[in-house]
Design a protein around this motif. Structure first.
Motif: not given
Length: 106
Positions: A31-42, A75-83
């Motif tokens: 959830e911490q990783i997801s929150d950090a990633r979502m803050s970037i996505c937002n 939430r998929s730790l094996s996924s990376a941002c396409d950008d």
């Protein structure tokens, strides 16, 4: 749904299922990783809040580059941002373990 969308979903099924699993069976670290990633996505210009570019209709917010549902992708730790805004956090061996845990033997 477009045939190309179905193919893209099929090719990424393990990562999608990992994100769904981590959404249902939550852990504080994911959830911490997801929150950090979502803050970037937002803050990203490619976020699609209306769902026009989502692979699966009605799953917004999604990424307009890949069409992925961001709730699951972050939430998929094996996924990376396409950008290249955030990286996958697992190596190939760990991904194989995730697949094994999800009982995906195809």
């Amino acid at each position: 749904m477009k045939k190309t969308n179905l193919l893209k979903i099929w090719n990424n099924k393990e990562k999608i299922l990992e994100g769904i699993k981590n959404s249902v069976f939550t852990s504080e670290s994911v959830e911490q990783i997801s929150d950090a990633r979502m803050s970037i996505c937002n803050k990203c210009p490619y976020i699609d809040r209306k769902g026009k570019s989502c692979l699966m209709p009605g799953t917004q917010p999604c990424c307009s580059l890949c069409g992925c549902n961001l709730k699951w992708k972050t939430r998929s730790l094996s996924s990376a941002c396409d950008d290249d805004r955030w990286d996958a956090l697992t190596d190939e061996e760990t991904e194989d373990q995730v697949k094994s845990n999800l009982n995906l033997d195809y």
